[in-house]
Design a protein around this motif. Structure first.
Motif, mmCIF file in Angstrom:
data_model
loop_
_atom_site.group_PDB
_atom_site.id
_atom_site.type_symbol
_atom_site.label_atom_id
_atom_site.label_comp_id
_atom_site.label_asym_id
_atom_site.label_seq_id
_atom_site.Cartn_x
_atom_site.Cartn_y
_atom_site.Cartn_z
ATOM 1 N N VAL A 179 -0.056 -1.335 -11.827
ATOM 2 C CA VAL A 179 0.796 -2.320 -12.505
ATOM 3 C C VAL A 179 2.243 -2.176 -12.044
ATOM 4 C CG1 VAL A 179 1.801 -2.952 -14.732
ATOM 5 C CG2 VAL A 179 -0.668 -2.617 -14.528
ATOM 6 N N ILE A 180 2.726 -0.944 -11.991
ATOM 7 C CA ILE A 180 4.114 -0.720 -11.577
ATOM 8 C C ILE A 180 4.315 -1.119 -10.118
ATOM 9 C CG2 ILE A 180 5.861 1.061 -11.186
ATOM 10 C CD1 ILE A 180 4.748 2.523 -13.625
ATOM 11 N N GLY A 181 3.370 -0.743 -9.259
ATOM 12 C CA GLY A 181 3.499 -1.111 -7.856
ATOM 13 C C GLY A 181 3.481 -2.610 -7.639
ATOM 14 N N LEU A 182 2.543 -3.286 -8.280
ATOM 15 C CA LEU A 182 2.476 -4.746 -8.161
ATOM 16 C C LEU A 182 3.719 -5.398 -8.764
ATOM 17 C CD1 LEU A 182 -1.277 -5.306 -9.121
ATOM 18 C CD2 LEU A 182 -0.264 -5.603 -6.856
ATOM 19 N N GLY A 183 4.195 -4.849 -9.888
ATOM 20 C CA GLY A 183 5.382 -5.412 -10.527
ATOM 21 C C GLY A 183 6.624 -5.258 -9.675
ATOM 22 N N GLN A 229 4.619 14.838 -8.311
ATOM 23 C CA GLN A 229 5.438 15.956 -7.840
ATOM 24 C C GLN A 229 6.718 16.099 -8.647
ATOM 25 O OE1 GLN A 229 4.094 17.856 -5.492
ATOM 26 N NE2 GLN A 229 2.350 16.437 -5.436
ATOM 27 N N ALA A 230 7.130 14.974 -9.273
ATOM 28 C CA ALA A 230 8.315 15.006 -10.136
ATOM 29 C C ALA A 230 7.950 15.201 -11.601
ATOM 30 C CB ALA A 230 9.114 13.712 -9.972
ATOM 31 N N GLY A 231 6.668 15.469 -11.868
ATOM 32 C CA GLY A 231 6.233 15.734 -13.235
ATOM 33 C C GLY A 231 5.760 14.518 -13.995
ATOM 34 N N LEU A 232 5.618 13.371 -13.305
ATOM 35 C CA LEU A 232 5.177 12.145 -13.976
ATOM 36 C C LEU A 232 3.859 11.704 -13.362
ATOM 37 C CD1 LEU A 232 5.680 9.858 -15.997
ATOM 38 C CD2 LEU A 232 6.983 8.674 -14.212
ATOM 39 N N THR A 233 2.775 11.889 -14.098
ATOM 40 C CA THR A 233 1.453 11.513 -13.620
ATOM 41 C C THR A 233 0.996 10.257 -14.348
ATOM 42 O OG1 THR A 233 0.894 13.821 -13.186
ATOM 43 C CG2 THR A 233 -0.929 12.248 -13.314
ATOM 44 N N LEU A 234 0.641 9.239 -13.580
ATOM 45 C CA LEU A 234 0.220 7.966 -14.149
ATOM 46 C C LEU A 234 -1.240 7.704 -13.811
ATOM 47 C CD1 LEU A 234 3.267 5.710 -13.185
ATOM 48 C CD2 LEU A 234 2.753 6.632 -15.442
ATOM 49 N N PRO A 235 -1.993 7.099 -14.742
ATOM 50 C CA PRO A 235 -3.350 6.638 -14.384
ATOM 51 C C PRO A 235 -3.278 5.584 -13.290
ATOM 52 C CG PRO A 235 -2.988 6.590 -16.773
ATOM 53 C CD PRO A 235 -1.655 6.820 -16.137
ATOM 54 N N GLY A 236 -4.388 5.422 -12.589
ATOM 55 C CA GLY A 236 -4.414 4.456 -11.501
ATOM 56 C C GLY A 236 -4.053 3.045 -11.935
ATOM 57 N N PHE A 237 -4.491 2.650 -13.137
ATOM 58 C CA PHE A 237 -4.212 1.297 -13.615
ATOM 59 C C PHE A 237 -2.709 1.064 -13.740
ATOM 60 C CE2 PHE A 237 -3.365 -1.758 -16.974
ATOM 61 C CZ PHE A 237 -4.184 -2.822 -16.629
ATOM 62 N N LEU A 291 0.826 -1.209 0.000
ATOM 63 C CA LEU A 291 0.000 0.000 0.000
ATOM 64 C C LEU A 291 0.857 1.254 0.000
ATOM 65 C CD1 LEU A 291 -2.737 1.356 0.103
ATOM 66 C CD2 LEU A 291 -2.731 1.071 2.595
ATOM 67 N N ALA A 292 1.922 1.262 0.809
ATOM 68 C CA ALA A 292 2.820 2.417 0.836
ATOM 69 C C ALA A 292 3.483 2.621 -0.522
ATOM 70 C CB ALA A 292 3.874 2.231 1.926
ATOM 71 N N LEU A 293 3.839 1.528 -1.176
ATOM 72 C CA LEU A 293 4.463 1.622 -2.492
ATOM 73 C C LEU A 293 3.497 2.179 -3.530
ATOM 74 C CD1 LEU A 293 7.085 0.970 -4.005
ATOM 75 C CD2 LEU A 293 6.192 -1.312 -4.443
ATOM 76 N N LEU A 294 2.253 1.712 -3.496
ATOM 77 C CA LEU A 294 1.247 2.199 -4.437
ATOM 78 C C LEU A 294 0.961 3.686 -4.228
ATOM 79 C CD1 LEU A 294 -1.297 -0.771 -4.329
ATOM 80 C CD2 LEU A 294 0.192 -0.163 -6.240
ATOM 81 N N LEU A 295 0.824 4.097 -2.984
ATOM 82 C CA LEU A 295 0.550 5.504 -2.694
ATOM 83 C C LEU A 295 1.720 6.389 -3.100
ATOM 84 C CD1 LEU A 295 -1.189 5.192 0.796
ATOM 85 C CD2 LEU A 295 -2.265 5.627 -1.417
ATOM 86 N N TYR A 353 1.597 6.714 -6.933
ATOM 87 C CA TYR A 353 0.440 7.467 -7.434
ATOM 88 C C TYR A 353 0.469 8.936 -7.022
ATOM 89 C CZ TYR A 353 -4.424 8.348 -8.730
ATOM 90 O OH TYR A 353 -5.558 8.846 -9.313
ATOM 91 N N PHE A 354 0.980 9.229 -5.824
ATOM 92 C CA PHE A 354 0.914 10.601 -5.324
ATOM 93 C C PHE A 354 2.253 11.340 -5.350
ATOM 94 C CE2 PHE A 354 -2.798 8.669 -3.160
ATOM 95 C CZ PHE A 354 -3.778 9.537 -3.621
ATOM 96 N N VAL A 355 3.367 10.609 -5.282
ATOM 97 C CA VAL A 355 4.670 11.261 -5.230
ATOM 98 C C VAL A 355 5.217 11.539 -6.624
ATOM 99 C CG1 VAL A 355 7.063 11.053 -4.425
ATOM 100 C CG2 VAL A 355 5.183 10.277 -2.963
ATOM 101 N N LEU A 356 5.038 10.585 -7.542
ATOM 102 C CA LEU A 356 5.567 10.793 -8.892
ATOM 103 C C LEU A 356 5.022 12.049 -9.570
ATOM 104 C CD1 LEU A 356 5.822 7.203 -10.467
ATOM 105 C CD2 LEU A 356 7.625 8.652 -9.544
#
Length: 246
Positions: A96-100, A84-92, A72-76, A79-82
Motif C-alpha cells: 500500500v505504501i509503495g503503490l501510494g 533494518q531501521a526497526g520498522l517491519t511492515l506486513p507485505g500488504f 519494484l525497487a521502491l517496494l523492495l 519491505y526489506f530496508v525498513l
C-alpha cells in the motif's frame, strides 16, 4: 482446445475460491494504495502551487524522483530496508505504501495540470467581486478542473491496479502470488496465468471504458472561458457572497 478448456472444469472448484479471495485482496490493495496516492498527491499539488519556494522545489524534486524510480525497487526498499531501521511492515501494508508513494507523483501531476487548465482570468474576476480564494477554488476552479482531471485519475487507478501484481514479490497474498502458488501445485502454468489475465481484464476493462466515456461526456460542450466569460461562471458564487454579506 476442448481438452484445454476441460481442465478448467476439473480444477475450477479448487481454484475459484482461492482466486476470488486473492482478487479481493488485490482490490483492497489497489484501493488503499490509490487513496494514499490521492492524499499525498493533493498535498504535493498544494505545495507546488503555493508561494513558498522551498516547498515548491521540494515537491517538484519529489515528483521527479519518484517518477524515475521503478515501483519494484521502491517496494523492495520498503519491505526489506525498513526492518533494518526497526520498522517491519506486513507485505500488504508495504505494498500500500509503495503503490501510494509511486501513485502520488502521477496524481500530483494530474491535479496540477487540471487546476492549471482553468483560465487565470477567472480567479482575478472572482477577487474583483469580493470572493475569497477559497470561494473561488470551491465554486469556480474545482468544478471546471474536475472535468479535466477525472478521466486521467481513473486511468491512473487502472494503472495502479495492474502494478499491484508486483506486490507478489514482497509476499502479499494478492492475485499474482496466489496464481504462482496454484501453478506450482498443479503444474498448469499456462491455464492458471491465462485465467488470472482474465481476472485482471474483467476488473480493469470496465474502468478503462468508464474513463473513455467520461472523457467524451465531460468534454462535450466544454469551452475555454476567457476573462469576459468568467463573470458568468462566478455569478452564482457572487450572489452567494452578496447574500452572506447582507
Amino acid at each position: 482446445m476442448i481438452d484445454f478448456l476441460a481442465t478448467y472444469a476439473d480444477y475450477w472448484a479448487d481454484w475459484s475460491p482461492r482466486l476470488l479471495a486473492a482478487a479481493l485482496v488485490t482490490a483492497q490493495l489497489s484501493l488503499c494504495g490509490f487513496a494514499l496516492a490521492a492524499v499525498l498527491g493533493s498535498l504535493l499539488t498544494v505545495a507546488q502551487r503555493g508561494t513558498n519556494p522551498w516547498l515548491r522545489r521540494a515537491a517538484g524534486t519529489y515528483v521527479q524522483f519518484i517518477r524515475a524510480v521503478p515501483l519494484l525497487a521502491l517496494l523492495l526498499a520498503i519491505y526489506f530496508v525498513l526492518p533494518q531501521a526497526g520498522l517491519t511492515l506486513p507485505g500488504f501494508w508495504a505494498g500500500v505504501i509503495g503503490l501510494g508513494l509511486q501513485g502520488s507523483a502521477y496524481v500530483a501531476e494530474i491535479l496540477r495540470g487540471g487546476l492549471g487548465s482553468v483560465h487565470k482570468g477567472q480567479r482575478e474576476a472572482g477577487l474583483t467581486v469580493g470572493m475569497t480564494p477559497w470561494q473561488i477554488f470551491v465554486s469556480v476552479s474545482a468544478p471546471q478542473a474536475m472535468r479535466v482531471m477525472l478521466p486521467p485519475l481513473l486511468n491512473a487507478y487502472v494503472s495502479l491496479l495492474k502494478d499491484s501484481s508486483l506486490c507478489a514479490l514482497i509476499a502479499t497474498d494478492e492475485l499474482m502470488l496466489t496464481a504462482r502458488a496454484i501453478s506450482s501445485e498443479s503444474f498448469l502454468p499456462l491455464h492458471i496465468f491465462l485465467l488470472v489475465g482474465v481476472f485482471y481484464f474483467v476488473i480493469a476493462f470496465p474502468l478503462s471504458m468508464l474513463s473513455r466515456w467520461l472523457e467524451v461526456r465531460l468534454a462535450r460542450g466544454r469551452r475555454v472561458m476567457g476573462a469576459a466569460d468568467s463573470k458568468v461562471a462566478i455569478r452564482p458564487a457572487r450572489q452567494m457572497t452578496e447574500r452572506a454579506g447582507s
